[in-house]
Motif scaffolding. Structure first.
Motif, PDB file in Angstrom:
ATOM      1  N   VAL A 164       0.835  -1.202   0.000  1.00  0.00           N
ATOM      2  CA  VAL A 164       0.000   0.000   0.000  1.00  0.00           C
ATOM      3  C   VAL A 164       0.872   1.255   0.000  1.00  0.00           C
ATOM      4  O   VAL A 164       0.582   2.237  -0.696  1.00  0.00           O
ATOM      5  N   ARG A 165       1.950   1.225   0.766  1.00  0.00           N
ATOM      6  CA  ARG A 165       2.870   2.367   0.792  1.00  0.00           C
ATOM      7  C   ARG A 165       3.456   2.618  -0.597  1.00  0.00           C
ATOM      8  O   ARG A 165       3.569   3.763  -1.049  1.00  0.00           O
ATOM      9  N   SER A 166       3.795   1.557  -1.275  1.00  0.00           N
ATOM     10  CA  SER A 166       4.408   1.678  -2.594  1.00  0.00           C
ATOM     11  C   SER A 166       3.420   2.168  -3.654  1.00  0.00           C
ATOM     12  O   SER A 166       3.766   2.988  -4.510  1.00  0.00           O
ATOM     13  N   ALA A 167       2.174   1.676  -3.565  1.00  0.00           N
ATOM     14  CA  ALA A 167       1.208   1.947  -4.638  1.00  0.00           C
ATOM     15  C   ALA A 167       0.322   3.166  -4.400  1.00  0.00           C
ATOM     16  O   ALA A 167      -0.044   3.860  -5.360  1.00  0.00           O
ATOM     17  N   PHE A 168      -0.039   3.437  -3.121  1.00  0.00           N
ATOM     18  CA  PHE A 168      -1.094   4.425  -2.864  1.00  0.00           C
ATOM     19  C   PHE A 168      -0.772   5.489  -1.821  1.00  0.00           C
ATOM     20  O   PHE A 168      -1.338   6.572  -1.855  1.00  0.00           O
ATOM     21  N   ASN A 169       0.088   5.161  -0.837  1.00  0.00           N
ATOM     22  CA  ASN A 169       0.204   6.037   0.325  1.00  0.00           C
ATOM     23  C   ASN A 169       1.643   6.023   0.845  1.00  0.00           C
ATOM     24  O   ASN A 169       1.983   5.277   1.760  1.00  0.00           O
ATOM     25  N   ALA A 170       2.477   6.856   0.246  1.00  0.00           N
ATOM     26  CA  ALA A 170       3.907   6.844   0.557  1.00  0.00           C
ATOM     27  C   ALA A 170       4.213   7.223   2.002  1.00  0.00           C
ATOM     28  O   ALA A 170       5.265   6.866   2.534  1.00  0.00           O
ATOM     29  N   LYS A 171       3.290   7.934   2.670  1.00  0.00           N
ATOM     30  CA  LYS A 171       3.551   8.390   4.044  1.00  0.00           C
ATOM     31  C   LYS A 171       3.225   7.328   5.094  1.00  0.00           C
ATOM     32  O   LYS A 171       3.559   7.486   6.272  1.00  0.00           O
ATOM     33  N   LEU A 172       2.580   6.234   4.685  1.00  0.00           N
ATOM     34  CA  LEU A 172       2.116   5.220   5.645  1.00  0.00           C
ATOM     35  C   LEU A 172       3.296   4.573   6.364  1.00  0.00           C
ATOM     36  O   LEU A 172       4.261   4.150   5.733  1.00  0.00           O
ATOM     37  N   LYS A 173       3.192   4.497   7.690  1.00  0.00           N
ATOM     38  CA  LYS A 173       4.237   3.832   8.466  1.00  0.00           C
ATOM     39  C   LYS A 173       3.612   2.998   9.573  1.00  0.00           C
ATOM     40  O   LYS A 173       2.443   3.180   9.927  1.00  0.00           O
ATOM     41  N   VAL A 174       4.396   2.083  10.085  1.00  0.00           N
ATOM     42  CA  VAL A 174       3.940   1.243  11.188  1.00  0.00           C
ATOM     43  C   VAL A 174       4.223   1.970  12.504  1.00  0.00           C
ATOM     44  O   VAL A 174       5.381   2.239  12.837  1.00  0.00           O
ATOM     45  N   LYS A 175       3.164   2.306  13.217  1.00  0.00           N
ATOM     46  CA  LYS A 175       3.315   2.950  14.529  1.00  0.00           C
ATOM     47  C   LYS A 175       3.981   1.994  15.505  1.00  0.00           C
ATOM     48  O   LYS A 175       4.840   2.379  16.292  1.00  0.00           O
ATOM     49  N   GLY A 176       3.540   0.726  15.452  1.00  0.00           N
ATOM     50  CA  GLY A 176       4.141  -0.263  16.337  1.00  0.00           C
ATOM     51  C   GLY A 176       3.265  -1.484  16.510  1.00  0.00           C
ATOM     52  O   GLY A 176       2.143  -1.565  16.016  1.00  0.00           O
TER      53      GLY A 176
END
Length: 249
Positions: A164-176
């Protein structure tokens, strides 16, 4: 300032995902934060667990355009709920043929004003609704039981986040990752947590949510555990998690 949007995901049912969304949201609201809970699971367990049984509208109505997000929100002080519904199953099927089908929830949440944090309780599957949640989110929170099979599931979740980060949402990260249903009497629990700490790059919250019967009882009363039994281990653990959540970048 736009709210921080966090998806709470685990593709396996019964892993404490809804419990974590409710009680972390409740604990955060008691710190003075304005919290919106999004019940994106067609089972609508989050809504039921907070006493929202006959709402004026649900997320299914918002997806179809018959109601706005603000029209369906149920306010409980600093904690607000956008109720789920079984009809979300049909919504997911209908989304398949829609253009930009991954961005419906993102556009819906653009209406959400005045909140500090939005927590999305995702379905127990890596489905199109879950992808919608990830596209709309800034961060992902992963509740994880200390069981052998959860390790396989974790790799699938992290792979989906990466896609999803690669295709749609570059800012997405794992909080934890949040360790839930922790039983210190079981050697396996400690062994799996140790394995995670040594082999997983993502943050593992120091707060562990212990097994606690009050967490299981609270939904029957339509309350978070913090309102049902504020002195319980469950309430204490989620308060500690909320404090850690707020200081974790």
């Amino acid at each position: 300032m736009a709210p921080k949007i966090v998806s709470v995901i685990n593709q396996k049912g019964g892993t404490g995902k809804t419990t974590t969304t409710i009680n972390l949201g409740s604990a955060l609201s008691k710190t003075g934060k304005k919290i919106l809970l999004i019940d994106l699971d067609p089972q609508a367990n989050l809504s039921y667990s907070l006493g929202v049984e006959e709402p004026q509208g649900t997320l299914a109505d918002v997806f179809t355009g018959s109601k706005s997000l603000n029209e369906i929100i149920v306010n409980q002080g600093n904690l607000s709920i956008a109720p789920g519904a079984n009809e979300l199953v049909d919504i997911e099927i209908s989304l398949v043929t829609q253009p930009e089908r991954e961005k419906f929830l993102k556009n819906i949440l653009a209406e959400a004003k005045g909140y500090d944090i939005i927590l999305i309780d995702c379905p127990p599957s890596l489905s199109l609704l879950t992808v919608n949640a990830l596209v709309a989110s800034d961060e992902v929170l992963i509740p994880l039981q200390m069981e052998v099979l959860t390790l396989q599931g974790l790799s699938q979740i992290l792979n989906t986040v990466k896609q999803v980060r690669s295709a749609f949402n570059a800012k997405l990260k794992v909080k934890g990752i949040v360790v839930v249903m922790f039983d210190k009497r079981r050697k396996l629990s400690s062994e799996i947590q140790e394995y995670l700490e040594q082999n997983i790059a993502e943050r593992i919250f120091k707060t562990r949510i212990r097994l606690n019967v009050k967490l299981a009882e609270a939904p029957s009363f339509g309350k978070s555990v913090l309102d049902y039994d504020p002195g319980s281990y469950g309430a204490q653990d989620y308060q500690a998690l909320a404090a850690e959540f707020l200081i974790t970048k």
